[in-house]
Design a protein around this motif. Sequence first.
Motif, PDB file in Angstrom:
ATOM      1  N   LEU A  12       0.829  -1.205   0.000  1.00  0.00           N
ATOM      2  CA  LEU A  12       0.000   0.000   0.000  1.00  0.00           C
ATOM      3  C   LEU A  12       0.866   1.259   0.000  1.00  0.00           C
ATOM      4  O   LEU A  12       0.558   2.233  -0.694  1.00  0.00           O
ATOM      5  N   LEU A  13       1.944   1.252   0.762  1.00  0.00           N
ATOM      6  CA  LEU A  13       2.857   2.401   0.776  1.00  0.00           C
ATOM      7  C   LEU A  13       3.489   2.599  -0.595  1.00  0.00           C
ATOM      8  O   LEU A  13       3.589   3.735  -1.084  1.00  0.00           O
ATOM      9  N   ASP A  14       3.927   1.519  -1.209  1.00  0.00           N
ATOM     10  CA  ASP A  14       4.525   1.615  -2.545  1.00  0.00           C
ATOM     11  C   ASP A  14       3.519   2.176  -3.545  1.00  0.00           C
ATOM     12  O   ASP A  14       3.851   3.053  -4.358  1.00  0.00           O
ATOM     13  N   ALA A  15       2.305   1.663  -3.489  1.00  0.00           N
ATOM     14  CA  ALA A  15       1.269   2.111  -4.427  1.00  0.00           C
ATOM     15  C   ALA A  15       0.933   3.581  -4.205  1.00  0.00           C
ATOM     16  O   ALA A  15       0.816   4.357  -5.166  1.00  0.00           O
ATOM     17  N   ALA A  16       0.771   3.968  -2.949  1.00  0.00           N
ATOM     18  CA  ALA A  16       0.427   5.364  -2.649  1.00  0.00           C
ATOM     19  C   ALA A  16       1.544   6.304  -3.065  1.00  0.00           C
ATOM     20  O   ALA A  16       1.286   7.375  -3.641  1.00  0.00           O
ATOM     21  N   GLU A  17       2.785   5.938  -2.773  1.00  0.00           N
ATOM     22  CA  GLU A  17       3.905   6.810  -3.120  1.00  0.00           C
ATOM     23  C   GLU A  17       3.975   7.031  -4.624  1.00  0.00           C
ATOM     24  O   GLU A  17       4.170   8.164  -5.095  1.00  0.00           O
ATOM     25  N   GLU A  18       3.803   5.968  -5.393  1.00  0.00           N
ATOM     26  CA  GLU A  18       3.842   6.099  -6.854  1.00  0.00           C
ATOM     27  C   GLU A  18       2.685   6.944  -7.368  1.00  0.00           C
ATOM     28  O   GLU A  18       2.885   7.877  -8.170  1.00  0.00           O
ATOM     29  N   LEU A  19       1.474   6.648  -6.921  1.00  0.00           N
ATOM     30  CA  LEU A  19       0.308   7.378  -7.423  1.00  0.00           C
ATOM     31  C   LEU A  19       0.335   8.838  -7.001  1.00  0.00           C
ATOM     32  O   LEU A  19      -0.009   9.732  -7.793  1.00  0.00           O
ATOM     33  N   PHE A  20       0.731   9.112  -5.768  1.00  0.00           N
ATOM     34  CA  PHE A  20       0.840  10.504  -5.318  1.00  0.00           C
ATOM     35  C   PHE A  20       1.903  11.241  -6.124  1.00  0.00           C
ATOM     36  O   PHE A  20       1.734  12.407  -6.478  1.00  0.00           O
ATOM     37  N   ALA A  21       3.020  10.574  -6.384  1.00  0.00           N
ATOM     38  CA  ALA A  21       4.108  11.197  -7.139  1.00  0.00           C
ATOM     39  C   ALA A  21       3.680  11.532  -8.565  1.00  0.00           C
ATOM     40  O   ALA A  21       4.010  12.599  -9.094  1.00  0.00           O
ATOM     41  N   ARG A  22       2.931  10.648  -9.162  1.00  0.00           N
ATOM     42  CA  ARG A  22       2.571  10.811 -10.571  1.00  0.00           C
ATOM     43  C   ARG A  22       1.358  11.712 -10.786  1.00  0.00           C
ATOM     44  O   ARG A  22       1.257  12.377 -11.829  1.00  0.00           O
ATOM     45  N   ASN A  23       0.438  11.734  -9.811  1.00  0.00           N
ATOM     46  CA  ASN A  23      -0.837  12.406 -10.035  1.00  0.00           C
ATOM     47  C   ASN A  23      -1.144  13.534  -9.064  1.00  0.00           C
ATOM     48  O   ASN A  23      -2.060  14.312  -9.313  1.00  0.00           O
ATOM     49  N   GLY A  24      -0.395  13.630  -7.971  1.00  0.00           N
ATOM     50  CA  GLY A  24      -0.723  14.586  -6.928  1.00  0.00           C
ATOM     51  C   GLY A  24      -1.513  13.909  -5.826  1.00  0.00           C
ATOM     52  O   GLY A  24      -2.263  12.961  -6.072  1.00  0.00           O
ATOM     53  N   ILE A  25      -1.364  14.400  -4.611  1.00  0.00           N
ATOM     54  CA  ILE A  25      -1.950  13.720  -3.458  1.00  0.00           C
ATOM     55  C   ILE A  25      -3.472  13.798  -3.458  1.00  0.00           C
ATOM     56  O   ILE A  25      -4.158  12.787  -3.234  1.00  0.00           O
ATOM     57  N   ASP A  26      -4.029  14.958  -3.740  1.00  0.00           N
ATOM     58  CA  ASP A  26      -5.480  15.106  -3.692  1.00  0.00           C
ATOM     59  C   ASP A  26      -6.197  14.419  -4.850  1.00  0.00           C
ATOM     60  O   ASP A  26      -7.418  14.222  -4.789  1.00  0.00           O
ATOM     61  N   ALA A  27      -5.462  14.078  -5.895  1.00  0.00           N
ATOM     62  CA  ALA A  27      -6.090  13.488  -7.081  1.00  0.00           C
ATOM     63  C   ALA A  27      -6.249  11.970  -6.969  1.00  0.00           C
ATOM     64  O   ALA A  27      -6.830  11.351  -7.869  1.00  0.00           O
ATOM     65  N   VAL A  28      -5.757  11.379  -5.890  1.00  0.00           N
ATOM     66  CA  VAL A  28      -5.748   9.915  -5.769  1.00  0.00           C
ATOM     67  C   VAL A  28      -6.611   9.495  -4.582  1.00  0.00           C
ATOM     68  O   VAL A  28      -6.387   9.940  -3.451  1.00  0.00           O
ATOM     69  N   SER A  29      -7.577   8.632  -4.841  1.00  0.00           N
ATOM     70  CA  SER A  29      -8.456   8.137  -3.780  1.00  0.00           C
ATOM     71  C   SER A  29      -7.831   6.943  -3.070  1.00  0.00           C
ATOM     72  O   SER A  29      -6.954   6.259  -3.617  1.00  0.00           O
ATOM     73  N   ASN A  30      -8.310   6.675  -1.866  1.00  0.00           N
ATOM     74  CA  ASN A  30      -7.868   5.481  -1.147  1.00  0.00           C
ATOM     75  C   ASN A  30      -8.205   4.214  -1.924  1.00  0.00           C
ATOM     76  O   ASN A  30      -7.426   3.260  -1.947  1.00  0.00           O
ATOM     77  N   ARG A  31      -9.361   4.184  -2.533  1.00  0.00           N
ATOM     78  CA  ARG A  31      -9.778   3.013  -3.310  1.00  0.00           C
ATOM     79  C   ARG A  31      -8.794   2.749  -4.450  1.00  0.00           C
ATOM     80  O   ARG A  31      -8.414   1.595  -4.708  1.00  0.00           O
ATOM     81  N   ARG A  32      -8.356   3.804  -5.127  1.00  0.00           N
ATOM     82  CA  ARG A  32      -7.406   3.628  -6.234  1.00  0.00           C
ATOM     83  C   ARG A  32      -6.073   3.086  -5.725  1.00  0.00           C
ATOM     84  O   ARG A  32      -5.432   2.266  -6.383  1.00  0.00           O
TER      85      ARG A  32
END
Length: 218
Positions: A12-32
């Motif tokens: 989950l940490l790996d996934a969140a770090e990548e998605l936040f890095a690529r899309n921005g923190i507010d643009a990524v939901s917990n479900r994603r």
Amino acid sequence: MASQGDRARDALLDAAEELFARNGIDAVSNRRIVEHAGAANHSAVAYHFGGRDGLLRALVERHHEEMSRRRRELMEQLGESPNIHELVTARLRPLIELLDSLPKPSWRAQFMSQISAVPSAVAVAKEVIGDANLPDDLRFINGAVDGIPESVLRGRAYLLGSMVVGVCADQEAKMNEDANKGNWEQVGRFLIDAAAGMIGAPVTDPDGAVRYPNVPLI
């Protein structure tokens, strides 16, 4: 050997770090994040971290103690009267070493660059890292620079943090795309030289220091 729960948490940490890095923190939901991590339970973020703020805290804390320990080690190796370049090296080298050690592609620096854009992430980072009011691990520079007012030094410390994170994020993105885009050792030497020059540069207007926002430093 890591437990199944630890592996799920790391995924989950790996996934969140990548998605936040690529899309921005507010643009990524917990479900994603959960789906990107390959987890079936859509409440996995709440289960493992207690919610969104807990996830952000875990991401900010990730590697923080490791870098702090390395900084203390480098500081202890300095002589009684280190120069600015040596002091800045002790501050920045642990970050460069960390980025160099991560599997590729990596997203750490790009995630760090997203933090200042989100108030909730800034609040979490301040709790973990501290704010920009000349923290203890930069305060030592004050005694090493003659004739530079603390307000100027604090402003330069803020600029230094922004510069380093921005350059590292850009470099990381380039390295993800092309393995021949330099290496972290070269980047580190460049940043340390530039940062030491910035900290020790002449002051032409003590009252013209940048009034930095209250955001965490690296």
